[in-house]
Write a protein that holds these residues in place. Sequence first.
Motif, PDB file in Angstrom:
ATOM      1  N   PRO A   1       0.829  -1.213   0.000  1.00  8.99           N
ATOM      2  CA  PRO A   1       0.000   0.000   0.000  1.00  8.99           C
ATOM      3  C   PRO A   1       0.860   1.258   0.000  1.00  8.99           C
ATOM      4  CG  PRO A   1      -0.491  -1.394   1.910  1.00  8.99           C
ATOM      5  CD  PRO A   1       0.650  -2.008   1.191  1.00  8.99           C
ATOM      6  N   ILE A   2       0.262   2.345  -0.467  1.00 10.96           N
ATOM      7  CA  ILE A   2       0.941   3.634  -0.514  1.00 10.96           C
ATOM      8  C   ILE A   2       0.205   4.577   0.425  1.00 10.96           C
ATOM      9  CG2 ILE A   2       1.479   5.605  -1.977  1.00 10.96           C
ATOM     10  CD1 ILE A   2       1.787   3.618  -4.277  1.00 10.96           C
ATOM     11  N   LEU A   3       0.926   5.114   1.399  1.00 12.61           N
ATOM     12  CA  LEU A   3       0.360   6.061   2.354  1.00 12.61           C
ATOM     13  C   LEU A   3       0.593   7.467   1.813  1.00 12.61           C
ATOM     14  CD1 LEU A   3      -0.994   6.451   5.112  1.00 12.61           C
ATOM     15  CD2 LEU A   3       1.296   6.556   6.107  1.00 12.61           C
ATOM     16  N   LEU A   4      -0.469   8.267   1.791  1.00 10.32           N
ATOM     17  CA  LEU A   4      -0.395   9.631   1.274  1.00 10.32           C
ATOM     18  C   LEU A   4      -0.681  10.604   2.411  1.00 10.32           C
ATOM     19  CD1 LEU A   4      -2.689   8.862  -1.759  1.00 10.32           C
ATOM     20  CD2 LEU A   4      -0.223   9.090  -1.869  1.00 10.32           C
ATOM     21  N   GLY A   5       0.178  11.621   2.566  1.00 11.49           N
ATOM     22  CA  GLY A   5      -0.051  12.606   3.610  1.00 11.49           C
ATOM     23  C   GLY A   5       1.178  13.454   3.881  1.00 11.49           C
TER      24      GLY A   5
ATOM     25  N   ALA B   1       2.868  13.456   6.781  1.00 11.97           N
ATOM     26  CA  ALA B   1       3.791  12.792   7.710  1.00 11.97           C
ATOM     27  C   ALA B   1       5.020  12.278   6.960  1.00 11.97           C
ATOM     28  CB  ALA B   1       3.081  11.641   8.413  1.00 11.97           C
ATOM     29  N   GLN B   2       6.170  12.323   7.619  1.00 16.75           N
ATOM     30  CA  GLN B   2       7.424  11.911   6.983  1.00 16.75           C
ATOM     31  C   GLN B   2       7.463  10.413   6.680  1.00 16.75           C
ATOM     32  OE1 GLN B   2       9.773  13.994   5.767  1.00 16.75           O
ATOM     33  NE2 GLN B   2       8.292  15.541   6.381  1.00 16.75           N
ATOM     34  N   GLU B   3       6.678   9.591   7.398  1.00 12.39           N
ATOM     35  CA  GLU B   3       6.669   8.160   7.126  1.00 12.39           C
ATOM     36  C   GLU B   3       5.763   7.792   5.940  1.00 12.39           C
ATOM     37  OE1 GLU B   3       3.578   8.802  10.371  1.00 12.39           O
ATOM     38  OE2 GLU B   3       5.669   9.338  10.219  1.00 12.39           O
ATOM     39  N   SER B   4       5.111   8.782   5.340  1.00 11.02           N
ATOM     40  CA  SER B   4       4.246   8.532   4.181  1.00 11.02           C
ATOM     41  C   SER B   4       5.089   8.123   2.975  1.00 11.02           C
ATOM     42  CB  SER B   4       3.445   9.785   3.822  1.00 11.02           C
ATOM     43  OG  SER B   4       2.606  10.161   4.874  1.00 11.02           O
ATOM     44  N   THR B   5       4.506   7.279   2.122  1.00 10.61           N
ATOM     45  CA  THR B   5       5.193   6.884   0.887  1.00 10.61           C
ATOM     46  C   THR B   5       5.321   8.083  -0.037  1.00 10.61           C
ATOM     47  OG1 THR B   5       4.072   4.756   1.123  1.00 10.61           O
ATOM     48  CG2 THR B   5       5.172   5.172  -0.962  1.00 10.61           C
ATOM     49  N   LEU B   6       4.250   8.860  -0.147  1.00 13.57           N
ATOM     50  CA  LEU B   6       4.276  10.109  -0.909  1.00 13.57           C
ATOM     51  C   LEU B   6       4.002  11.238   0.076  1.00 13.57           C
ATOM     52  CD1 LEU B   6       4.436  11.593  -3.637  1.00 13.57           C
ATOM     53  CD2 LEU B   6       1.974  11.237  -3.875  1.00 13.57           C
ATOM     54  N   VAL B   7       5.063  11.968   0.444  1.00 12.87           N
ATOM     55  CA  VAL B   7       4.935  13.061   1.407  1.00 12.87           C
ATOM     56  C   VAL B   7       4.428  14.285   0.659  1.00 12.87           C
ATOM     57  CG1 VAL B   7       6.147  14.515   3.070  1.00 12.87           C
ATOM     58  CG2 VAL B   7       6.827  12.132   2.788  1.00 12.87           C
ATOM     59  N   LEU B   8       3.207  14.704   1.005  1.00  9.19           N
ATOM     60  CA  LEU B   8       2.565  15.828   0.331  1.00  9.19           C
ATOM     61  C   LEU B   8       2.943  17.142   1.000  1.00  9.19           C
ATOM     62  CD1 LEU B   8      -0.995  14.280  -0.066  1.00  9.19           C
ATOM     63  CD2 LEU B   8       0.848  14.325  -1.744  1.00  9.19           C
TER      64      LEU B   8
ATOM     65  N   SER C   1      -3.743  16.107   5.454  1.00  6.67           N
ATOM     66  CA  SER C   1      -3.522  15.688   6.840  1.00  6.67           C
ATOM     67  C   SER C   1      -2.226  14.893   6.920  1.00  6.67           C
ATOM     68  CB  SER C   1      -4.686  14.817   7.315  1.00  6.67           C
ATOM     69  OG  SER C   1      -5.894  15.540   7.282  1.00  6.67           O
ATOM     70  N   GLY C   2      -1.764  14.614   8.144  1.00  7.99           N
ATOM     71  CA  GLY C   2      -0.537  13.829   8.329  1.00  7.99           C
ATOM     72  C   GLY C   2      -0.659  12.454   7.681  1.00  7.99           C
ATOM     73  N   ARG C   3      -1.709  11.727   8.020  1.00 16.56           N
ATOM     74  CA  ARG C   3      -2.016  10.438   7.380  1.00 16.56           C
ATOM     75  C   ARG C   3      -3.357  10.647   6.673  1.00 16.56           C
ATOM     76  NH1 ARG C   3      -0.373   5.475   9.016  1.00 16.56           N
ATOM     77  NH2 ARG C   3      -2.543   4.813   9.178  1.00 16.56           N
ATOM     78  N   HIS C   4      -3.303  11.099   5.439  1.00 16.35           N
ATOM     79  CA  HIS C   4      -4.493  11.554   4.734  1.00 16.35           C
ATOM     80  C   HIS C   4      -5.276  10.421   4.079  1.00 16.35           C
ATOM     81  CE1 HIS C   4      -6.650  15.061   3.029  1.00 16.35           C
ATOM     82  NE2 HIS C   4      -7.052  14.142   2.170  1.00 16.35           N
ATOM     83  N   ALA C   5      -4.597   9.638   3.248  1.00 16.21           N
ATOM     84  CA  ALA C   5      -5.293   8.584   2.495  1.00 16.21           C
ATOM     85  C   ALA C   5      -4.344   7.425   2.260  1.00 16.21           C
ATOM     86  CB  ALA C   5      -5.806   9.124   1.162  1.00 16.21           C
ATOM     87  N   ARG C   6      -4.935   6.284   1.865  1.00 15.84           N
ATOM     88  CA  ARG C   6      -4.137   5.093   1.582  1.00 15.84           C
ATOM     89  C   ARG C   6      -4.598   4.526   0.249  1.00 15.84           C
ATOM     90  NH1 ARG C   6      -4.211  -0.828   3.407  1.00 15.84           N
ATOM     91  NH2 ARG C   6      -6.429  -0.488   3.651  1.00 15.84           N
TER      92      ARG C   6
END
Length: 161
Positions: free
Chosen positions: A88-92, A94-101, A107-112
């Motif tokens: 899965p790809i985490l979007l947001g 937060a620095q741990e997101s796959t795609l840092v927006l 939001s920090g952890r916006h969508a997956r």
Amino acid sequence: MIETSTLTLTVLRFGFLLLLWILIFSIVTAMRRDLVIGRKIRTGTPTARQARKHPELAVEPPARQQAHRLVVTEGPLSGQVIELGNSPILLGRAQESTLVLEDDYASGRHARLFPQGSRWFIEDLGSTNGTYLADQQLTRSLPVEIGVPVRIGKTVIELRP
């Protein structure tokens, strides 16, 4: 005079009964029409029974293209490409997101974005400003087709083959 009023009353009763039956028949007719319309098949498309009886009528559905890349089409990260795998790809933000927006509306952890079978699905993770799939705000996980924009704040992403 009594006979006339009794006759009139009887005629009115039969008239009322006739109107009730007309109403019942019109309701039944409308329901039948609605049910038949729901069962109609597309013109030119054979039914499953017809396809079994006549294999030459069977039409193969077009092969679905597989998504291999996630492309940022609008926003601060425009042009960035992420190769898709099986995770899965985490979007947001937060620095741990796959795609840092880099977007104040994310939001920090916006969508997956996650794979399921041969398709990709997107779900909103309780973000403040919402996630939009082709101008429809997500309320549950939905499949993402190739080329359909996903908007998170000012950032728009798409799946590509």
